[in-house]
Scaffold this motif. Structure first.
Motif, PDB file in Angstrom:
ATOM      1  N   ILE A 240     176.320  63.313 149.812  1.00 30.99           N
ATOM      2  CA  ILE A 240     176.945  63.947 151.009  1.00 30.99           C
ATOM      3  C   ILE A 240     176.704  63.084 152.248  1.00 30.99           C
ATOM      4  O   ILE A 240     178.041  63.176 153.031  1.00 30.99           O
ATOM      5  N   GLU A 241     175.590  62.436 152.448  1.00 33.54           N
ATOM      6  CA  GLU A 241     175.311  61.735 153.581  1.00 33.54           C
ATOM      7  C   GLU A 241     176.471  60.609 153.780  1.00 33.54           C
ATOM      8  O   GLU A 241     177.057  60.287 154.736  1.00 33.54           O
ATOM      9  N   ILE A 242     176.680  60.037 152.469  1.00 35.40           N
ATOM     10  CA  ILE A 242     177.982  58.843 152.650  1.00 35.40           C
ATOM     11  C   ILE A 242     179.302  59.496 152.871  1.00 35.40           C
ATOM     12  O   ILE A 242     179.806  58.985 153.637  1.00 35.40           O
ATOM     13  N   PHE A 243     179.433  60.688 152.544  1.00 32.50           N
ATOM     14  CA  PHE A 243     180.791  61.344 152.622  1.00 32.50           C
ATOM     15  C   PHE A 243     180.911  61.472 154.187  1.00 32.50           C
ATOM     16  O   PHE A 243     181.995  61.221 154.618  1.00 32.50           O
ATOM     17  N   ASP A 244     179.943  62.276 154.715  1.00 30.57           N
ATOM     18  CA  ASP A 244     179.839  62.560 156.144  1.00 30.57           C
ATOM     19  C   ASP A 244     179.851  61.374 156.940  1.00 30.57           C
ATOM     20  O   ASP A 244     180.566  61.316 158.000  1.00 30.57           O
ATOM     21  N   TYR A 245     179.187  60.287 156.540  1.00 29.55           N
ATOM     22  CA  TYR A 245     179.158  59.068 157.180  1.00 29.55           C
ATOM     23  C   TYR A 245     180.648  58.596 157.284  1.00 29.55           C
ATOM     24  O   TYR A 245     181.322  58.121 158.411  1.00 29.55           O
ATOM     25  N   LEU A 246     181.362  58.379 156.158  1.00 32.95           N
ATOM     26  CA  LEU A 246     182.685  57.974 156.114  1.00 32.95           C
ATOM     27  C   LEU A 246     183.561  58.597 157.068  1.00 32.95           C
ATOM     28  O   LEU A 246     184.523  58.092 157.686  1.00 32.95           O
ATOM     29  N   GLU A 247     183.666  59.906 156.808  1.00 29.89           N
ATOM     30  CA  GLU A 247     184.658  60.592 157.667  1.00 29.89           C
ATOM     31  C   GLU A 247     184.404  60.339 159.083  1.00 29.89           C
ATOM     32  O   GLU A 247     185.529  60.281 159.864  1.00 29.89           O
ATOM     33  N   ASN A 248     183.070  60.179 159.802  1.00 33.24           N
ATOM     34  CA  ASN A 248     182.834  60.047 160.977  1.00 33.24           C
ATOM     35  C   ASN A 248     183.243  58.608 161.352  1.00 33.24           C
ATOM     36  O   ASN A 248     183.846  58.314 162.451  1.00 33.24           O
ATOM     37  N   ALA A 249     182.888  57.483 160.437  1.00 33.30           N
ATOM     38  CA  ALA A 249     183.164  56.215 161.070  1.00 33.30           C
ATOM     39  C   ALA A 249     184.623  55.886 160.867  1.00 33.30           C
ATOM     40  O   ALA A 249     185.088  55.104 161.841  1.00 33.30           O
ATOM     41  N   LEU A 250     185.328  56.533 160.111  1.00 35.80           N
ATOM     42  CA  LEU A 250     186.815  56.243 160.009  1.00 35.80           C
ATOM     43  C   LEU A 250     187.881  57.155 161.072  1.00 35.80           C
ATOM     44  O   LEU A 250     188.836  56.752 161.369  1.00 35.80           O
ATOM     45  N   GLY A 251     187.053  58.271 161.484  1.00 41.60           N
ATOM     46  CA  GLY A 251     187.726  59.083 162.483  1.00 41.60           C
ATOM     47  C   GLY A 251     189.018  59.625 162.044  1.00 41.60           C
ATOM     48  O   GLY A 251     190.035  60.185 162.564  1.00 41.60           O
ATOM     49  N   VAL A 252     189.228  59.691 160.656  1.00 33.08           N
ATOM     50  CA  VAL A 252     190.406  60.389 159.844  1.00 33.08           C
ATOM     51  C   VAL A 252     189.672  61.242 158.794  1.00 33.08           C
ATOM     52  O   VAL A 252     188.899  60.610 158.120  1.00 33.08           O
TER      53      VAL A 252
END
Ligand SMILES: [Zn+2]
Length: 711
Positions: A240-252
């Motif tokens: 879940i942390e990885i998922f949330d991190y990527l959504e935030n980092a990519l801005g999409v």
């Protein structure tokens, strides 16, 4: 090993993508509804597919790719029509109205795919481990459904799959319904957004499932084979942390409706990022100890990053493969830095930089724009290029550019030039120099990489300063160079490197420092540096039999057994009861050492252990375990007739690394016994069971036949 890093990038296939550049399907295909019937007891795949399309209006025909699949009828708008198969380019040509109205094309198909669809668990004595699954990238989905080998044709797919009721079926998209169809169940999965055909995927097997949710509300589904408990499995930690991190980092936002992760037996890569449905090797199903040996975190983040880089925005062709693998590798490192241990990642990058420098110095460097560049270039140089780009434009503009790129090319294709032009616009900086140095050049700018790492990581910086000044100038008369360096940073990756660097001059006093570490990497480095264990290391080495890594326990067991014959009974007794035998490869070594420790076990137990070792190479066991077992059996000259039969079966295995290993071993066995009659007799004993390792209706021992003909 390197091939475990691959996630479907097959180079020949990449190269062939270029020649498809001018390909025309004669229409824009919009939706594809696949209906498929699978069979538990047959490798045949049958079904039909209906595509909606608008003709481009300038051709009399439309085209589809199809390989190894037979078609009986084709309909346009419900009416049967003629069609022609062109074997020279695997195309089905269908006459189509020359208007630009919406039409429906339906095709039935039937076939026994020799690749792309794999059946495992069918030739072994283990009940309930049967699986049927696909690997599209590098293999062509058109081997099981008429579709589009060109990544530029994107279609909104749905799949309705019928399979024997005991199987669970997983496919791309949202599970809309499951219904009963005689002795089968019918699973209906649908998607809402378009994707390339190579990302089509299904898996049928025996699974349990757990669900979670991202911060943004996306359902996450984690699968395990039946019988494996979620409680003891560390694999999905941090998901879940990885998922949330990527959504935030990519801005999409994550572009698909849900995200499933499915562990598969004998999977040929570490992972494959099928849209919304990542498949990965079940070797990553780890417990709290084996996770240090096979850590899923990086694969988890890498395949998830592909859901944007590859699946949402797809490379135009193999020359832009950086946009897939470089980006997925880069964001996996970023996720690890954020969620776990940034310093460990900088050290990993130091290692990849040295590999890339070494490759370039040998004259084997490649440009990232070269479709034949190979995995080290696409993955690791690709990630390095993105660190360099982020540094060049600044992290705020970098993020802005990435977000803009993903939005602009969402559900479409892009090439490297288009990406760079978005980045130039976002940052206001020209990137010609960057492109020349990082994408077009075959070299690797090591000096830049070292300076960059030195800025990010004090421990790498310090280590590099040791390198530059030479170790001697850091040492005073009492030889404190090592201990001083050791105490400067308490970081396992740094300390493991330091041991390797100083290994020729380490004193027992230095090792006293080292032995205080409980980190498996540090201890593995010390074990390697020591070579043959000296008397004073016995206590420490015995402690490693409890290490939080099975690989390290295995290395320690062997090192102690070799160096201290009087300890053999003790360490075998100890490891019999401390959980080490949970590791299959530890168990294999333990059997061998028990047999070769004089008087440790009775003669009948010796026979049992040898038989156990032989069984451990049988189909149904993990590939690496089988390979490790074969290596031990070969050294001990204990390869029997049954092992030879299984070796012949595996000489046609779908994993080419394992297949090649088995072929080379078979070569050596034949060379040691060049008796044509013997091998002809063996040939007769090979079972014809389908689905043993390839999908042909009957198993064909082609390789052995060829070798016999050469005798
Ligand atoms: Zn990848």
């Amino acid at each position: 090993m390197n091939f475990w890093k691959l996630c479907g990038a097959v180079l020949l296939w990449l190269a062939s993508q270029n020649s498809l550049g001018a390909q025309e399907y004669g229409a824009d295909f919009l939706t594809g509804d696949i209906r498929l019937v699978l069979h538990a007891d047959s490798p045949a795949v049958q079904g039909d597919v209906t595509y909606s399309y608008r003709s481009s209006g300038n051709l009399d025909s439309i085209y589809l790719d199809t390989r190894m699949v037979w078609t009986n009828w084709v309909k346009i708008d419900g009416k049967q029509t003629n069609f022609e198969f062109h074997p020279e380019n695997n195309k089905l040509a269908i006459p189509s109205p020359r208007d630009t109205l919406l039409h429906y094309l339906s095709i039935d198909f039937y076939g026994i795919p020799d690749q792309t669809v794999y059946r495992v668990g069918y030739y072994d004595s283990i009940p309930g481990n049967e699986q049927i699954w696909t690997q599209g990238q590098g293999k062509y989905s058109s081997r099981w459904v008429p579709s589009f080998d060109d990544m530029r044709e994107k279609v909104i797919f749905s799949m309705q799959i019928e399979m024997d009721s005991v199987f669970e079926v997983i496919a791309n998209g949202v599970l809309d319904s499951v219904s009963i169809a005689g002795e089968k169940r019918r699973w209906y999965y649908r998607m809402e957004k378009p994707m390339s055909s190579y990302l089509l995927a299904f898996a049928a097997g025996h699974f349990n499932r757990r669900a979670g949710q991202s911060a943004s509300g996306i359902p996450l589904y984690w699968y395990l084979p039946k019988g494996k408990s979620f409680e003891g499995t560390t694999t999905y930690q941090n998901s879940i942390e990885i998922f949330d991190y990527l959504e935030n980092a990519l801005g999409v936002p994550y572009p698909w409706k849900n995200y499933k992760q499915v562990p598969l037996q004998e999977f040929m890569y570490a992972g494959m990022e099928n849209t919304g449905t990542t498949f990965f090797s079940d070797r990553y199903l780890t417990d709290s100890i084996s996770r240090s040996d096979r850590d899923y975190f990086n694969v988890n983040a890498h395949e998830l990053a592909h859901q944007w880089f590859g699946n949402l925005v797809t490379e135009e062709d193999g020359r832009s493969h950086w946009l897939h693998e470089g980006f997925a590798t880069f964001y996996a490192y970023k996720a690890e830095m954020e969620i776990r241990d940034a310093q460990a990642v900088w050290w990993r990058l130091f290692e990849t930089a040295r590999q890339l420098e070494f490759q370039a110095e040998k004259g084997e460097g490649k440009a990232l724009t070269d479709p034949d560049a190979g995995s080290l270039i696409f993955y690791e140089k690709g990630a390095w290029a993105l660190f360099a780009l982020e540094e060049a434009v600044g992290s705020a503009d970098f993020r802005k550019g990435i977000t803009a790129f993903l939005k602009q090319y969402a559900f479409r294709n892009a090439n490297i030039e288009e990406f760079l032009s978005v980045m130039e616009e976002a940052s206001g900086k020209p990137l010609d120099g960057f492109k020349l140095q990082w994408l077009d050049s075959e070299g690797f700018p090591m000096e830049w990489a070292e300076n960059y790492l030195a800025q990010q990581s004090p421990s790498v910086s310090y280590y590099l300063s040791l390198d530059r000044t030479g170790t001697n100038s850091n040492q005073d008369a009492n030889n404190t160079g090592f201990s001083q360096a050791w105490n400067t940073f308490d970081l396992p990756a740094y300390r493991a490197q330091l041991i390797g660097k100083y290994k020729m001059e380490l004193t027992p006093a230095d090792y006293e420092l080292v032995f205080q570490s409980s980190n498996p990497k540090v201890n593995a480095s010390a074990l390697a540096a020591l070579g043959t264990l000296p008397e004073w290391s016995l206590k420490w080495a015995t402690g490693l039999l409890n290490a939080s890594s099975y690989d390290l326990r295995e290395q320690a067991l062997f090192a102690i057994w070799v160096a201290f014959p009087l300890e053999r009974n003790n360490i075998l007794n100890y490891t019999r009861n401390n959980g080490s035998l949970n590791s299959e490869t530890f168990q294999q070594l333990w059997w061998v050492l028990s047999v070769y420790t004089a008087g440790y076990v009775s003669q009948s137990e010796q026979m049992d252990y040898i038989q156990n070792l032989q069984f451990s190479t049988a189909p149904g066991q993990p590939i690496e375990v089988r390979q490790n077992g074969y290596a031990l059996l070969e050294q001990l000259e204990l390869i029997g007739k049954q092992q030879l039969i299984e070796l012949v079966l595996s000489s046609e295995h779908h994993s080419w690394q394992f297949r090649n290993y088995c072929r080379r071993l078979l070569d050596r066995q034949i060379a040691a016994r060049p008796d044509k009659l013997y091998w002809e007799e063996l040939l007769k004993a090979i079972p014809k069971t389908p689905g043993t390792s390839s999908n042909r209706a009957e198993f064909e021992p082609d390789y052995l036949r060829k070798k016999i003909a050469e005798l």
